[in-house]
Scaffold this motif. Structure first.
Motif, mmCIF file in Angstrom:
data_model
loop_
_atom_site.group_PDB
_atom_site.id
_atom_site.type_symbol
_atom_site.label_atom_id
_atom_site.label_comp_id
_atom_site.label_asym_id
_atom_site.label_seq_id
_atom_site.Cartn_x
_atom_site.Cartn_y
_atom_site.Cartn_z
ATOM 1 N N ALA A 85 0.827 -1.150 -0.008
ATOM 2 C CA ALA A 85 0.071 -0.071 0.144
ATOM 3 C C ALA A 85 0.881 1.183 0.000
ATOM 4 N N GLU A 86 1.760 1.133 0.782
ATOM 5 C CA GLU A 86 2.893 2.544 0.847
ATOM 6 C C GLU A 86 3.646 2.659 -0.467
ATOM 7 N N ARG A 87 3.876 1.508 -1.047
ATOM 8 C CA ARG A 87 4.228 1.477 -2.409
ATOM 9 C C ARG A 87 3.802 2.247 -3.431
ATOM 10 N N GLU A 88 2.338 1.796 -3.317
ATOM 11 C CA GLU A 88 1.685 2.352 -4.330
ATOM 12 C C GLU A 88 1.405 3.741 -4.305
ATOM 13 N N THR A 89 1.129 4.306 -3.034
ATOM 14 C CA THR A 89 0.951 5.594 -2.604
ATOM 15 C C THR A 89 2.201 6.472 -3.215
ATOM 16 N N PHE A 90 3.190 5.861 -2.908
ATOM 17 C CA PHE A 90 4.666 6.640 -3.778
ATOM 18 C C PHE A 90 4.707 6.525 -5.036
ATOM 19 N N LYS A 91 4.079 5.468 -5.583
ATOM 20 C CA LYS A 91 3.958 5.071 -7.007
ATOM 21 C C LYS A 91 3.172 6.446 -8.104
ATOM 22 N N SER A 92 1.933 6.411 -7.380
ATOM 23 C CA SER A 92 0.720 7.518 -7.717
ATOM 24 C C SER A 92 1.389 8.683 -7.782
ATOM 25 N N GLU A 93 1.974 9.199 -6.480
ATOM 26 C CA GLU A 93 2.744 10.520 -6.362
ATOM 27 C C GLU A 93 3.548 10.681 -7.554
ATOM 28 N N LEU A 94 4.783 9.769 -7.557
ATOM 29 C CA LEU A 94 5.678 9.862 -8.711
ATOM 30 C C LEU A 94 5.263 10.191 -9.917
ATOM 31 N N THR A 95 4.232 9.216 -10.253
ATOM 32 C CA THR A 95 3.859 9.290 -11.531
ATOM 33 C C THR A 95 3.205 10.640 -12.007
#
Length: 612
Positions: A85-95
């Motif tokens: 879940a934390e990785r997906e949050t970073f992935k969304s913001e960095l995208t």
């Protein structure tokens, strides 16, 4: 202070820490420390990669502008669902960040009609292909504005013509990383503020130019024919891993596959299903670089989509795609028969084409691939030799053109050369001396030679030469002695290079650092005092050179004091201080000569720059 968008526990290079995303940076701080070890400006973000689902570790890789290696972070929260879940949050913001970076540049050119998949696709014999990591890539077309000149720069940092500050910074970084000694010198002098960045790179521009030339060199097209090989995995499953580069090569080598891809994906087939059915079709076996592929087509199942793209085997005597250009007579196999039929030569039946029709498609496939490979090396350059074209558009070869094609340079008479004119000083004295020696030789009485007697002596000396030659024996001791002498010489040289004269390792490193720094100061001093005659756009003014020479002279004046300190350290550690004096004596002489030159040129400043 920048606002924190999201945070998570993550490891970097096997070190535990905290990963934070702010509105300006992505930073990672090791546990127990207050200062961030990694700090990445968001405007440098160019691409994003994530580990596939079900992987043992939850990873995220961020690629940077001009740095595809980027940084890898492993989310370490427990359980793994929290880390995901934390990785997906970073992935969304960095995208979103990468999308903003891309929108800030000019519009990219429209893609070609052949669409290459964004991610590697695994075509497997099973119905459910595996899912590899999915990259989110953004073209790195904008230069980073955060890559300013290095510390202690005076604004005259050398920049390669046509490159921006970020590219110049990257070139200097790569040159330093590839040269450990230069990197150590950079840390000792530039990072400590003794000299500026631009002063350090003055005289070393050739290293940056060489690095830029190496990066600009275009890699040639691989000569191997595109032929993906299936791999057998556990359970007897056969799979072929498709990468974007392999897809590009397949489309370029076989345009019919690109046509099938554009006509059927995604309207009729998904991307994974397209590649799965292609590798199980007769079309794939027809493209394989093996004569056995024709036999395999009889056992492969029919495919209603790919079978309509099949082409008839090119096994006729004449190829389907005839060559348009005129054949070169030098390499034409039929030129001998056509041009010299009057000699009565018979046809060579052993060279008759098409005796084995099964191999013709494979041979022509190799020929077409070789032709494309050679054409790719030519690029857009025009051919070196062109045939003469008349006004009617027809190409005509004259007899002279035909002769020039089959002319062999080795069979031509060597052309005489007038040589290179030699410029000499006192040319008249040289020729006068030659003339006088010639006159003296003519005046000397010539001794007559009896040719018959000389011939008899020569024959007498050659009598029994074969018997004497068989009795020749080389002394083994002489050869062993020569080999031993060479071995001892090499051993002595290696010992001289590696021997430290009994000095401790720490003291020896201090000696090396002192000598390297003093040599750099000498290089800077003489470069400012006696500049090269060629001016560059970044050449310093006379006032700047004078100030630089004064600063280097001040640094050089402390060399004697540093050497004396090293001698005292050697005595304290039980080493021979005389060895330090002997080792540093040539350096002190060079420093004294430089300071003497400076004192002679600036008498008023002589009292401030003396070596005891």
């Amino acid at each position: 202070m920048p606002a924190i968008v999201c945070t998570a526990k993550a490891s970097y290079k096997k070190q535990l820490g905290t990963l934070e995303l702010t509105d300006t940076h992505l930073q990672w701080t090791q546990d127990g420390k207050k200062v961030s070890s990694v700090q990445i400006p968001l405007q440098d973000a160019a691409s994003l990669f994530c580990s596939k689902e079900g992987a043992p570790q939850v990873r995220l890789k961020l690629g940077l502008v001009n740095d595809d290696a980027g940084h890898n972070f492993t989310f370490s929260s427990e359980p793994q669902t929290v880390a995901l879940a934390e990785r997906e949050t970073f992935k969304s913001e960095l995208t979103n960040v990468i999308s903003r970076n891309r929108s800030g540049t000019s519009t990219a050119p429209a893609p070609s009609s052949v669409v290459v998949p964004k991610a590697p696709v695994t075509a497997s014999a099973s119905l459910s292909p595996s899912k590899p990591s999915t990259p989110v890539t953004v073209p790195a077309s904008r230069a980073s504005v955060s890559r300013a000149t290095s510390v202690a720069s005076d604004g005259r940092t050398p920049i390669i013509p046509g490159a921006d500050a970020a590219s110049d910074f990257r070139l200097r970084k790569k040159v330093l990383m590839s040269n450990p000694e230069l990197l150590a010198l950079h840390k000792d002098l530039v990072m400590t503020g003794q000299i500026t960045e631009s002063e350090f790179w003055e005289g070393r521009e050739h290293l940056l130019l060489a690095q830029a030339a190496a990066e600009a060199q275009k890699r040639g097209r691989p000569g191997q024919l595109v032929d993906p090989r299936p791999q057998t995995v556990e359970g007897g499953e056969v799979k072929i891993v498709i990468t974007p580069q392999l897809v590009h090569d397949i489309f370029e080598e076989y345009p019919v596959v690109a046509k099938a891809y554009n006509e059927n994906v995604p309207s009729k087939l998904s991307e994974a299903e397209f590649w799965k059915r292609y590798f199980q079709s007769k079309l794939f076996n027809a493209h394989r670089a093996s004569i056995r592929s024709s036999a395999t087509q009889h056992v492969v199942k029919d495919d209603p989509i790919f079978d309509k793209y099949l082409e008839k085997d090119d096994d006729a005597l004449e190829p389907k795609r005839p060559r348009e250009e005129v054949a070169d007579l030098y390499i034409s196999l039929g030129a001998t028969f056509e041009d010299h039929g009057e000699t009565g030569n018979e046809k060579d039946i052993t060279m008759r084409a098409g005796r084995q029709r099964g191999v013709l498609p494979l041979i022509r496939k190799f020929n077409d691939h070789s032709e494309r490979l050679l054409n790719s090396t030519l690029g857009d350059n025009p051919p070196l030799k062109r045939q003469r074209v008349d006004g009617d558009g027809q190409t005509h070869l004259t007899l002279q053109d035909n002769f020039s094609q089959i002319e062999l340079e080795d069979l031509c008479d060597p052309e005489s050369s007038i040589g290179i004119l030699l410029e000499m000083q006192d040319r008249q004295r040289y020729f006068e001396g030659q003339l006088m020696r010639g006159v003296a030789a003519e005046q000397m009485p010539a001794q007559p030679v009896d040719v018959s007697e000389a011939n008899v002596d020569f024959r007498r000396e050659l009598e029994g030469w074969d018997a004497r030659f068989n009795q020749l024996r080389l002394d083994r001791k002489a050869a062993d002695a020569a080999l031993m002498s060479m071995t001892q010489n090499v051993t002595a040289r290696l010992d001289t290079r590696t021997r430290k004269n009994g000095l401790p390792a720490a003291l020896f490193r201090q000696l090396t650092t002192c000598q390297t720094a003093a040599n750099e100061f000498l290089r800077q001093f003489w470069g400012a005092t006696c500049p090269p005659p060629i001016d560059t756009p970044f050449a310093p003014s006379p006032a700047q050179r004078s100030a630089k020479a004064a600063k280097m002279a001040r640094y050089l004046s402390g060399t004697r004091e540093k050497v004396d300190a090293l001698v005292r350290v050697a005595q304290v550690e039980g080493a021979d201080g005389t060895a330090v004096e002997v080792a540093m004596h040539p350096l002190l002489e060079a420093v004294e000569r430089a300071l003497a030159f400076y004192r002679a040129k600036h008498p008023s400043k002589a009292a401030h720059h003396k070596v005891a």
